[in-house]
Design a protein around this motif. Structure first.
Motif, PDB file in Angstrom:
ATOM      1  N   SER A  39      -6.365  -1.485   1.628  1.00  0.00           N
ATOM      2  CA  SER A  39      -5.784  -2.416   0.660  1.00  0.00           C
ATOM      3  C   SER A  39      -4.760  -1.726  -0.240  1.00  0.00           C
ATOM      4  O   SER A  39      -3.780  -2.342  -0.656  1.00  0.00           O
ATOM      5  N   HIS A  40      -4.932  -0.434  -0.524  1.00  0.00           N
ATOM      6  CA  HIS A  40      -4.078   0.250  -1.492  1.00  0.00           C
ATOM      7  C   HIS A  40      -3.293   1.430  -0.917  1.00  0.00           C
ATOM      8  O   HIS A  40      -2.354   1.908  -1.549  1.00  0.00           O
ATOM      9  N   PRO A  98       0.825  -1.208   0.000  1.00  0.00           N
ATOM     10  CA  PRO A  98       0.000   0.000   0.000  1.00  0.00           C
ATOM     11  C   PRO A  98       0.863   1.264   0.000  1.00  0.00           C
ATOM     12  O   PRO A  98       1.924   1.307   0.617  1.00  0.00           O
ATOM     13  N   LYS A  99       0.392   2.274  -0.690  1.00  0.00           N
ATOM     14  CA  LYS A  99       1.123   3.541  -0.789  1.00  0.00           C
ATOM     15  C   LYS A  99       0.964   4.337   0.502  1.00  0.00           C
ATOM     16  O   LYS A  99      -0.165   4.575   0.951  1.00  0.00           O
TER      17      LYS A  99
END
Length: 371
Positions: A314-315, A229-230
């Motif tokens: 999630s991201h 994730p970022k």
């Protein structure tokens, strides 16, 4: 069905009848219970889901009750489970069930698959578990078990592999036993054929497990790693009220669409520099909080750094620094804002990150008052 397949199905069912867990959604064959449980179990452990499921069913005992509920009540009942789009999709689908099927989950795979938020796995789980239909239900547990038993080297992150494993799973389902077989397959993956330390000596099908016989039980299944994730550095304002709002905290409602839509939170802003928490000086961070409050029409001033918190989606990963702020006046709040006391938290649905932050603040203030 060849001898290896017959052995697998027979021994797995025998094991399941002796070892299955007593889970609330397994008591009876209520399609609505199966549906709710499967949505809750996505990305979430069974032990975590059980109390949520029981509370949710007590509040919304039928699809019609869920369809008729206020969205904020549904989100509040879901609070802490995360992935809140699951709750919204579940309620939207319940409204479809009420309107099109008189409140009864349809005994039809195409009809169930058309409902919002229901993909191939959930449709297969509902049809097989609740209606005993010979439909595969392939989740991560099932892909791991079958990849090891049949020594499949396909990358389970690829959609084509899921399709292949669905065909394998369908061929294994004994006629008339789909409900117990699919649950047994999931149970084996959850309890015995676990990701990192499979209990091969306790496995009912170890004798013919090709992955174990080849010494590859720890290598299988093959799965390419997802991108991490970022990280996003964010600054949040913990605004303490004054006057008639003394002892209260300011919260705001998120937009109607996007991440965590229509949930409540502390006001916060994405940092202008995001490389790390240390990349923005304290003074610059407080300036950004001050600008956030000004733009939102909030008459308050940041005082000091209060705490740090993290939450991973999630991201993206929110790396949040929270600043304690003092209200400067008993202002009229802009739309979408509210002051709350601790006793009123049950009236608002918060993402888990803000539940912890706000509850922690109120507990700290109570401790100060108690000396």
């Amino acid at each position: 069905m060849d001898e290896q397949q017959a052995f697998f199905s027979r021994e797995l069912l025998r094991w399941y009848h002796e070892n299955r867990r007593d889970l609330p959604w397994r008591r009876g064959h209520n399609p609505y219970y199966t549906w709710v449980s499967e949505i809750m179990l996505q990305q979430t452990r069974v032990d975590t889901v059980i109390p949520y499921f029981e509370r949710f069913i007590s509040k919304f005992p039928t699809a019609t009750a869920l369809a008729d509920a206020k969205e904020e009540d549904v989100l509040k009942a879901w609070e802490g489970l995360g992935y809140y789009s699951r709750a919204r999709n579940l309620q939207a689908a319940a409204r479809e069930v009420k309107e099109r099927y008189a409140g009864e989950v349809p005994d039809d795979v195409a009809a169930v698959s058309s409902l919002k938020g229901i993909g191939p796995y959930t449709a297969g789980a509902i049809m097989s578990i609740a209606f005993n239909r010979n439909e595969p239900a392939v989740d991560g547990n099932v892909m791991r078990v079958l990849s090891r038993f049949f020594r499949l080297h396909d990358d389970i992150a690829k959609p084509s592999t899921r399709v292949k494993i669905e065909k394998v799973a369908r061929a294994l389902i004994p006629d008339g036993h789909a409900s117990h077989f699919n649950q047994a397959l999931m149970e084996l993956g959850a309890l015995t054929c676990t990701p990192k330390s499979p209990s091969c000596l306790l496995c009912p099908v170890m004798e013919h497990c090709e992955g174990r016989l080849a010494g590859e039980e720890l290598l299988l299944p093959i799965k390419t790693k997802a991108k991490p994730p970022k990280p996003e550095v964010r600054f949040a304002a913990l605004v303490e009220g004054m006057g008639r709002h003394e002892g209260q905290l300011l919260i705001r409602k998120r937009p109607d669409t996007g991440l965590l839509a229509r949930m409540w939170e502390l006001p916060h802003v994405l940092a202008q520099k995001q490389t790390s928490k240390g990349s923005t000086t304290q003074e610059a961070a407080m300036d950004q909080v001050r600008e956030l409050l000004f733009q939102e029409g909030i008459h308050a001033e940041p005082v000091e750094a209060y705490c740090d918190a993290e939450h991973t989606f999630s991201h993206i990963q929110w790396q949040m620094r929270v600043y304690r702020c003092k209200a400067l006046s008993e202002m009229a709040l802009p739309p979408g804002y509210a002051y709350i006391e601790r006793e009123h938290m049950a009236e608002y649905a918060f993402p888990n990150l803000f539940v912890k932050l706000i509850q922690g603040y109120f507990e700290e203030q109570q401790s100060v008052r108690n000396g």
